[in-house]
Design a protein around this motif. Structure first.
Motif, short mmCIF file in Angstrom:
data_model
loop_
_atom_site.label_atom_id
_atom_site.label_comp_id
_atom_site.label_asym_id
_atom_site.label_seq_id
_atom_site.Cartn_x
_atom_site.Cartn_y
_atom_site.Cartn_z
N LEU A 84 0.85 -1.18 0.00
CA LEU A 84 0.00 0.00 0.00
C LEU A 84 0.89 1.24 0.00
N GLY A 85 0.67 2.12 -0.95
CA GLY A 85 1.46 3.35 -1.03
C GLY A 85 1.10 4.10 -2.29
N SER A 86 1.86 5.13 -2.58
CA SER A 86 1.60 5.90 -3.79
C SER A 86 1.84 5.02 -5.00
N GLY A 87 1.05 5.24 -6.05
CA GLY A 87 1.19 4.45 -7.26
C GLY A 87 2.59 4.51 -7.83
N ARG A 88 3.22 5.67 -7.75
CA ARG A 88 4.57 5.85 -8.27
C ARG A 88 5.57 4.94 -7.55
N LEU A 89 5.49 4.89 -6.23
CA LEU A 89 6.41 4.06 -5.46
C LEU A 89 6.09 2.57 -5.61
N VAL A 90 4.81 2.23 -5.57
CA VAL A 90 4.43 0.82 -5.73
C VAL A 90 4.89 0.32 -7.09
N ASN A 91 4.78 1.17 -8.11
CA ASN A 91 5.19 0.78 -9.45
C ASN A 91 6.71 0.53 -9.53
N GLN A 92 7.48 1.19 -8.69
CA GLN A 92 8.93 0.94 -8.64
C GLN A 92 9.22 -0.49 -8.20
N VAL A 93 8.32 -1.06 -7.41
CA VAL A 93 8.49 -2.42 -6.91
C VAL A 93 7.87 -3.43 -7.89
N THR A 94 6.71 -3.11 -8.43
CA THR A 94 5.91 -4.10 -9.17
C THR A 94 5.81 -3.85 -10.67
#
Length: 100
Positions: A84-94
């Motif tokens: 759970l987090g900002s889309g920008r940061l989550v996208n860095q992971v996934t």
């Protein structure tokens, strides 16, 4: 409900419980933005653990789910990862994962 939807609900609940006490502001933002949930696949538990470590390093709300071992999966196996987090940061992971 598909297995992907079930996994999303389970991981969402786990992250929700954490965010309620650790980061209620993030939880409010996620709620106001429509409670987006995306279900992706990875190659297995080893990759899931790498993703979890990466998400933690970015200070995202993250929770892996361990199977109870009552059916097909060995007890303690990590099968779902909620982030759970900002889309920008989550996208860095996934960002390189494929939809389930």
């Amino acid at each position: 409900m598909s297995s992907g939807k079930i996994a999303a609900q389970h991981a969402t609940l786990a992250c929700y419980k954490i965010a309620m006490t650790v980061n209620p502001k993030l939880l409010r933002q996620w709620d106001q933005a429509g409670q987006t949930k995306v279900v992706l696949r990875c190659t297995g538990e080893e990759e899931l653990l790498v993703l979890e470590a990466r998400a933690r390093s970015l200070k995202l709300c993250v929770r892996s789910i361990e199977d109870a071992g009552k059916t097909q999966i060995a007890a303690g196996s990590r099968t779902v990862l909620g982030i759970l987090g900002s889309g920008r940061l989550v996208n860095q992971v996934t960002g390189k994962l494929r939809l389930l």
